[in-house]
Design a protein around this motif. Structure first.
Motif, PDB file in Angstrom:
ATOM      1  N   ALA A 144     -15.148 -17.891   3.186  1.00 54.96           N
ATOM      2  CA  ALA A 144     -15.288 -17.047   1.986  1.00 54.96           C
ATOM      3  C   ALA A 144     -14.252 -16.215   1.968  1.00 54.96           C
ATOM      4  N   GLN A 145     -13.790 -15.888   0.551  1.00 58.03           N
ATOM      5  CA  GLN A 145     -12.354 -15.067   0.493  1.00 58.03           C
ATOM      6  C   GLN A 145     -12.726 -14.186  -0.879  1.00 58.03           C
ATOM      7  N   ILE A 146     -12.182 -12.989  -0.565  1.00 54.98           N
ATOM      8  CA  ILE A 146     -12.298 -11.910  -1.683  1.00 54.98           C
ATOM      9  C   ILE A 146     -10.799 -11.540  -1.895  1.00 54.98           C
ATOM     10  N   ILE A 147     -10.374 -11.636  -2.945  1.00 51.96           N
ATOM     11  CA  ILE A 147      -9.055 -11.204  -3.421  1.00 51.96           C
ATOM     12  C   ILE A 147      -9.072 -10.024  -4.005  1.00 51.96           C
ATOM     13  N   PRO A 148      -8.105  -9.186  -3.747  1.00 50.11           N
ATOM     14  CA  PRO A 148      -7.428  -9.216  -2.650  1.00 50.11           C
ATOM     15  C   PRO A 148      -8.134  -8.827  -1.220  1.00 50.11           C
ATOM     16  N   ALA A 149      -7.490  -9.213  -0.132  1.00 50.38           N
ATOM     17  CA  ALA A 149      -8.446  -9.095   1.014  1.00 50.38           C
ATOM     18  C   ALA A 149      -8.681  -7.523   1.568  1.00 50.38           C
ATOM     19  N   GLU A 150      -9.626  -7.360   2.151  1.00 48.92           N
ATOM     20  CA  GLU A 150      -9.883  -5.724   2.473  1.00 48.92           C
ATOM     21  C   GLU A 150      -8.757  -5.104   2.961  1.00 48.92           C
ATOM     22  N   GLN A 151      -8.231  -5.547   4.085  1.00 41.69           N
ATOM     23  CA  GLN A 151      -7.096  -4.987   4.689  1.00 41.69           C
ATOM     24  C   GLN A 151      -5.994  -4.777   3.805  1.00 41.69           C
ATOM     25  N   THR A 152      -5.557  -5.578   2.885  1.00 40.83           N
ATOM     26  CA  THR A 152      -4.532  -5.462   2.092  1.00 40.83           C
ATOM     27  C   THR A 152      -4.857  -4.403   0.994  1.00 40.83           C
ATOM     28  N   PHE A 153      -5.913  -4.267   0.599  1.00 41.42           N
ATOM     29  CA  PHE A 153      -6.618  -3.423  -0.373  1.00 41.42           C
ATOM     30  C   PHE A 153      -6.350  -1.928   0.173  1.00 41.42           C
ATOM     31  N   ARG A 154      -6.919  -1.894   1.319  1.00 40.33           N
ATOM     32  CA  ARG A 154      -6.713  -0.472   2.169  1.00 40.33           C
ATOM     33  C   ARG A 154      -5.290   0.136   2.389  1.00 40.33           C
ATOM     34  N   ASP A 155      -4.398  -1.105   2.547  1.00 36.84           N
ATOM     35  CA  ASP A 155      -3.099  -0.781   2.832  1.00 36.84           C
ATOM     36  C   ASP A 155      -2.443  -0.461   1.437  1.00 36.84           C
ATOM     37  N   LEU A 156      -2.762  -0.883   0.448  1.00 38.06           N
ATOM     38  CA  LEU A 156      -2.302  -0.437  -0.907  1.00 38.06           C
ATOM     39  C   LEU A 156      -2.830   1.014  -1.130  1.00 38.06           C
ATOM     40  N   MET A 157      -4.110   1.257  -1.074  1.00 35.49           N
ATOM     41  CA  MET A 157      -4.518   2.533  -1.360  1.00 35.49           C
ATOM     42  C   MET A 157      -4.360   3.573  -0.474  1.00 35.49           C
ATOM     43  N   ASN A 158      -3.812   3.352   0.695  1.00 34.31           N
ATOM     44  CA  ASN A 158      -3.698   4.395   1.637  1.00 34.31           C
ATOM     45  C   ASN A 158      -2.214   4.561   1.862  1.00 34.31           C
ATOM     46  N   GLY A 159      -1.399   3.401   1.314  1.00 33.49           N
ATOM     47  CA  GLY A 159       0.091   3.641   1.120  1.00 33.49           C
ATOM     48  C   GLY A 159       0.714   3.631  -0.109  1.00 33.49           C
ATOM     49  N   SER A 160       0.978   2.910  -0.883  1.00 35.54           N
ATOM     50  CA  SER A 160       1.527   3.118  -2.159  1.00 35.54           C
ATOM     51  C   SER A 160       0.728   4.267  -3.198  1.00 35.54           C
ATOM     52  N   TRP A 161      -0.660   4.052  -3.244  1.00 37.13           N
ATOM     53  CA  TRP A 161      -1.351   5.101  -4.016  1.00 37.13           C
ATOM     54  C   TRP A 161      -1.190   6.257  -3.623  1.00 37.13           C
ATOM     55  N   SER A 162      -1.451   6.414  -2.327  1.00 40.51           N
ATOM     56  CA  SER A 162      -1.373   7.856  -1.713  1.00 40.51           C
ATOM     57  C   SER A 162      -0.088   8.660  -1.815  1.00 40.51           C
ATOM     58  N   ALA A 163       1.088   7.513  -1.735  1.00 40.92           N
ATOM     59  CA  ALA A 163       2.363   7.971  -1.675  1.00 40.92           C
ATOM     60  C   ALA A 163       2.636   8.514  -3.110  1.00 40.92           C
ATOM     61  N   VAL A 164       2.262   7.913  -4.154  1.00 40.92           N
ATOM     62  CA  VAL A 164       2.459   8.193  -5.621  1.00 40.92           C
ATOM     63  C   VAL A 164       1.659   9.315  -6.096  1.00 40.92           C
ATOM     64  N   TYR A 165       0.260   9.364  -5.873  1.00 38.58           N
ATOM     65  CA  TYR A 165      -0.652  10.249  -6.572  1.00 38.58           C
ATOM     66  C   TYR A 165      -1.148  11.280  -5.610  1.00 38.58           C
ATOM     67  N   GLY A 166      -0.534  11.305  -4.134  1.00 34.90           N
ATOM     68  CA  GLY A 166      -0.697  12.402  -3.375  1.00 34.90           C
ATOM     69  C   GLY A 166      -2.506  12.349  -2.573  1.00 34.90           C
ATOM     70  N   GLY A 167      -3.111  11.039  -2.584  1.00 39.45           N
ATOM     71  CA  GLY A 167      -4.239  10.694  -2.070  1.00 39.45           C
ATOM     72  C   GLY A 167      -4.985   9.623  -2.849  1.00 39.45           C
ATOM     73  N   LEU A 168      -6.161   9.382  -2.396  1.00 35.36           N
ATOM     74  CA  LEU A 168      -7.007   8.376  -2.972  1.00 35.36           C
ATOM     75  C   LEU A 168      -7.680   8.775  -4.462  1.00 35.36           C
ATOM     76  N   PRO A 169      -7.963   7.918  -5.358  1.00 36.99           N
ATOM     77  CA  PRO A 169      -8.708   8.360  -6.406  1.00 36.99           C
ATOM     78  C   PRO A 169      -9.707   9.321  -6.329  1.00 36.99           C
ATOM     79  N   GLU A 170      -9.652  10.275  -7.373  1.00 27.67           N
ATOM     80  CA  GLU A 170     -10.671  11.236  -7.283  1.00 27.67           C
ATOM     81  C   GLU A 170     -12.156  10.555  -6.914  1.00 27.67           C
ATOM     82  N   GLY A 171     -12.782  11.141  -5.871  1.00 25.03           N
ATOM     83  CA  GLY A 171     -14.320  10.928  -5.618  1.00 25.03           C
ATOM     84  C   GLY A 171     -14.275   9.628  -4.627  1.00 25.03           C
ATOM     85  N   VAL A 172     -13.208   9.241  -4.200  1.00 28.87           N
ATOM     86  CA  VAL A 172     -13.124   7.869  -3.158  1.00 28.87           C
ATOM     87  C   VAL A 172     -12.888   8.657  -1.882  1.00 28.87           C
TER      88      VAL A 172
END
Length: 398
Positions: free
Chosen positions: A137-165
């Motif tokens: 089974a596969q979910i695209i993007p993979a969970e770890q990839t998505f987590r790294d993007l949100m905690n990395g690139s997203w948090s670096a640009v917007y200062g944190g995860l989306p509101e309410g997440v």
């Protein structure tokens, strides 16, 4: 690509380094780099809808399920036929021996030997082999990839995860009235118990204070690695609810998997005097509905016969689970999940104490709007909302 900052249409050269050439501001995700669907505007819109515009808190795992671009699931299969290497390893020496026999002999024996050699080669070449396949089974993007993007690139640009997440890999903020274990408990004795086998769902309920709002106690018996199986979870569930009075109704939240399908019937069999409402993800919905996340396990926790006899599942649903397929409850839209729990608790509180000859079990997609007496009749040709199934079947969803 549309710039999430200034809404300008950008070419690949105009967004090098995730920097907009029009407004000069950075953005977090680029579909050309991070994959289809990985775009700031899309992720932000999904988060806003999932949190009901800030009313709810959701976990990062729930956001990952909702943000997926593809989902594939294949069942395992056993190899069929004889591999070509083995076929020819046997056929060629036999054919060579028959040809030698035909050369050294004469007459009818030579003809028979030659014909047998030809038949051996023809049979070996006509046989087919289909290799085995392990469940995947596969979910695209993979969970770890998505987590790294949100905690990395997203948090670096917007200062944190989306509101309410909130990141469920870290301690989730507890609302007022929550105990140290993270389970929200009412001030007065609870009127119902919510038995949850999914850690992500339990964190979602806790973060939003839903059990306390419903005057219920949240009992989490999640199997984190998913390998311990039904006996361990069942024993933990019975032990957890044994500390509450027998008249306390129990609402069971679980994935659409063998363990979940068997849990409510087994609890009801062990404690027949307790109201047990099965509010888990129905197998029929996970199998038939489009857009549902479908996964597959290598280890099969129960066979189709158990699921038919104990859980009372239809043949098609039991076979689907028996092949290793399952679907997580955490992938359900958060607003729907909230309404499921609220309606299930209300139904559990309104239900009479069961007798030895009846049991209360409804999947959340097949609930009627209000409890009905067993004598209540329904007009011919009608059925409860949500009981229909899609004719199109499959194990892949976007």
């Amino acid at each position: 690509m549309i710039c999430p900052r200034c809404a300008a249409s950008l070419t690949a050269k105009q967004r090098n380094g995730r920097m907009c050439a029009q407004c000069g501001k950075r953005f977090a995700l680029d579909p050309a780099v991070h994959g289809k669907g990985m775009h700031d505007i899309r992720i932000r819109g999904i988060a806003e809808r999932a949190t009901d515009h800030g009313r709810l808190k959701i976990t990062l795992t729930q956001l990952w399920y909702l943000s997926r671009s593809r989902n594939y699931a294949w069942a395992g299969r056993d190899p069929q036929g004889v591999p070509a290497r083995i076929r020819w390893l046997v056929a060629l020496p036999v054919a060579a021996a028959l040809v030698a026999c035909a050369v050294l002999t004469g007459g009818v024996l030579a003809v028979l030997a030659g014909a047998a050699a030809c038949a051996c080669v023809v049979v070996a070449s006509s046989m087919r082999h289909r290799p085995g396949q392990s469940p995947h089974a596969q979910i695209i993007p993979a969970e770890q990839t998505f987590r790294d993007l949100m905690n990395g690139s997203w948090s670096a640009v917007y200062g944190g995860l989306p509101e309410g997440v909130v990141d469920d890999a870290r301690p989730v903020p507890r609302p007022r009235g929550a105990n140290r274990s993270g389970a929200s408990v009412p001030v007065s004795p609870p009127k119902a118990a919510i038995l949850c086998t999914d850690r992500v769902v339990a964190l979602f309920l806790t973060a939003n204070g839903i059990p306390a709002r419903l005057e219920a106690v949240l009992v989490e018996v999640a199997d984190a690695d998913g390998t311990k199986g039904r006996p361990t979870v069942l024993a933990a569930a019975l032990s957890a609810i044994a500390q509450y009075r027998s008249g306390l109704p129990v609402v069971v939240l679980h994935d659409a998997d063998p363990q979940g399908a068997l849990l409510a019937p087994l609890i009801r069999g062990a404690q027949p005097d307790r109201v047990v409402v099965d509010a888990g993800l129905p197998v029929s919905a996970a199998r038939n509905r489009l857009g549902v996340v479908r996964l597959v396990r290598h280890d099969r926790l129960a066979d189709a016969e158990q699921l038919r006899t104990v859980a009372g599942l239809p043949e098609a649903d039991a076979e689907w689970l028996g092949e290793g397929f399952w679907s997580p409850l955490a992938a359900v839209t958060p607003r729907v999940l909230e309404s499921i729990v609220v309606r299930a608790v209300e139904r559990a509180l309104a239900a009479p104490r069961p007798t030895h000859h009846e049991a209360l079990t409804h999947g959340f997609l097949t609930w009627p709007q209000a409890p009905r007496s067993p004598r209540t009749s329904r007009a011919p040709g009608t059925r409860p909302p949500g009981t229909g199934t899609y004719k199109k079947k499959g194990t892949s969803s976007a």
